[in-house]
Design an enzyme around this catalytic site. Structure first.
Site, mmCIF file in Angstrom:
data_model
loop_
_atom_site.group_PDB
_atom_site.id
_atom_site.type_symbol
_atom_site.label_atom_id
_atom_site.label_comp_id
_atom_site.label_asym_id
_atom_site.label_seq_id
_atom_site.Cartn_x
_atom_site.Cartn_y
_atom_site.Cartn_z
ATOM 1 N N ARG A 1 46.741 39.558 28.388
ATOM 2 C CA ARG A 1 46.264 38.520 29.313
ATOM 3 C C ARG A 1 47.191 38.472 30.520
ATOM 4 N NH1 ARG A 1 46.404 33.189 28.334
ATOM 5 N NH2 ARG A 1 47.660 33.165 26.437
ATOM 6 N N ILE B 1 49.510 38.542 33.677
ATOM 7 C CA ILE B 1 50.307 39.601 34.297
ATOM 8 C C ILE B 1 50.400 40.796 33.359
ATOM 9 C CG2 ILE B 1 52.652 40.193 35.048
ATOM 10 C CD1 ILE B 1 52.945 37.255 35.995
ATOM 11 N N ALA C 1 55.959 39.056 27.458
ATOM 12 C CA ALA C 1 55.475 37.836 26.788
ATOM 13 C C ALA C 1 56.369 36.650 27.128
ATOM 14 C CB ALA C 1 55.461 38.049 25.271
ATOM 15 N N GLY C 2 55.744 35.545 27.489
ATOM 16 C CA GLY C 2 56.533 34.365 27.824
ATOM 17 C C GLY C 2 55.691 33.112 27.765
ATOM 18 N N THR D 1 55.817 28.562 28.630
ATOM 19 C CA THR D 1 56.508 27.412 29.228
ATOM 20 C C THR D 1 56.318 26.198 28.313
ATOM 21 O OG1 THR D 1 54.509 26.925 30.508
ATOM 22 C CG2 THR D 1 56.265 28.111 31.643
ATOM 23 N N ASP E 1 57.319 22.717 29.645
ATOM 24 C CA ASP E 1 58.020 22.006 30.713
ATOM 25 C C ASP E 1 58.229 20.527 30.390
ATOM 26 O OD1 ASP E 1 57.769 24.425 31.987
ATOM 27 O OD2 ASP E 1 56.412 23.712 33.555
ATOM 28 N N TYR F 1 63.068 27.097 30.478
ATOM 29 C CA TYR F 1 62.446 28.317 31.020
ATOM 30 C C TYR F 1 63.399 29.043 31.983
ATOM 31 C CZ TYR F 1 58.779 31.101 33.351
ATOM 32 O OH TYR F 1 58.021 32.124 33.875
ATOM 33 N N PRO G 1 58.653 37.618 39.323
ATOM 34 C CA PRO G 1 57.472 37.176 40.070
ATOM 35 C C PRO G 1 57.688 35.765 40.609
ATOM 36 C CG PRO G 1 56.883 37.904 37.831
ATOM 37 C CD PRO G 1 58.372 37.724 37.881
#
Ligand SMILES: NC(=O)c1ccc[n+]([C@@H]2O[C@H](COP(=O)([O-])OP(=O)(O)OC[C@H]3O[C@@H](n4cnc5c(N)ncnc54)[C@H](OP(=O)(O)O)[C@@H]3O)[C@@H](O)[C@H]2O)c1
Length: 240
Positions: free
Chosen positions: A12, A14, A83-84, A86, A88, A147, A177
């Site tokens: 999915r 980026i 893979a990452g 958030t 927040d 993050y 990015p």
């Protein structure tokens, strides 16, 4: 034989753009994902790129996953730790759980992804490691202590790996990015998104393909002397 590239979170956003760009450049690509089977299966049907489900936060799953990819496609020459997540919250409201989830996925996940494939790269005297960091790891960001810590950590990881891998023909670089039009960013309220765009001199969000092209260059033979670097792709939002 085509070089083999593993892209985590490659189904999915980026990561999907990176997987497609590497396939178009002639690599045999494996795309990892966490749990969104529908998205992963749709991606596989669209691209023909095989998908592999495991959690990058779990070392044993990463090790087994990499072994499966190698059994299917051959030794992994290129790894893109993309893979990452958030979670927040302003620091005074951030819970230990929010801190831990982001550290486990975004930072330990990079260790877990690269560590199992590193010995093979050293033995074969070739490897390419690219970690997807973020502009917010370079400049910090309100409500992103967790993050930003992981994304700044990515830069420390590649600078260290670069020194360890250089003699073995391995490069390790980061791409930072700026704000890119993926689900992660499109999920924020429209008003917040407008305020984000107002801070970008280019006057727009980036496209996932613009990040994918940076990765495709960094993993190519042409980029063999670029090691421990950070490419910023952020529409002039920040000069990191
Ligand atoms: N979007 C931006 O503006 C932006 C800016 C700077 C940096 N970045 C970084 O770029 C990377 C990709 O972001 P994105 O916006 O494309 O994200 P995204 O659209 O939310 O996609 C995330 C991908 O990572 C996978 N993933 C999440 N947690 C995982 C885990 N524990 N194990 C394995 N896979 C996992 C997801 O799998 P499922 O589909 O199974 O959930 C998905 O394939 C991230 O590292 C992010 O921090 C993004």
């Amino acid at each position: 034989m085509a070089r083999v590239a593993l892209v985590t979170g490659g189904s999915r956003g980026i990561g999907a753009a990176i997987s497609k760009a590497l396939k178009a450049a002639g690599y045999a690509v494996a795309a990892n994902y966490a749990g969104n089977d529908d998205a992963a299966n749709a991606f596989k049907a669209e691209t023909g790129i095989p998908v592999y489900k495991w959690n990058v936060a779990d070392y044993e799953e990463c090790k087994a996953g990499a072994a499966q990819v190698e059994a299917d496609l051959g030794p992994i020459d290129i790894v893109v730790a993309n893979a990452g997540i958030t979670r927040d919250a302003p620091f005074h409201k951030m819970t230990p759980e929010q801190w831990r989830q982001v550290i486990d996925t975004n930072l330990t996940g990079v260790f877990n992804t690269v560590h199992p494939v590193w010995p093979g790269m050293r033995e074969r005297k070739f490897g390419r490691v690219v970690v997807i960091s973020s502009v917010n790891g370079q400049k910090g960001q309100f409500a992103q202590v967790n993050y930003a810590a992981t994304k700044a950590g990515d830069i420390g990881i590649v600078r260290s790996l670069a020194q360890e891998g250089a003699r073995a023909g391995i490069t390790a670089n980061a791409v930072c990015p700026g704000y890119i039009a993926t689900e992660m960013v499109m999920a924020v309220p429209e008003k917040v998104r407008e305020s984000i765009i107002a801070q970008i001199p280019a006057g727009r969000l980036g496209e996932p393909e613009e990040i994918a092209r940076c990765v495709a260059f960094l993993v190519s033979d042409d980029a063999g002397f670029i090691n421990g670097s950070t490419i910023s792709a952020n529409g002039a939002q920040f000069f990191g």
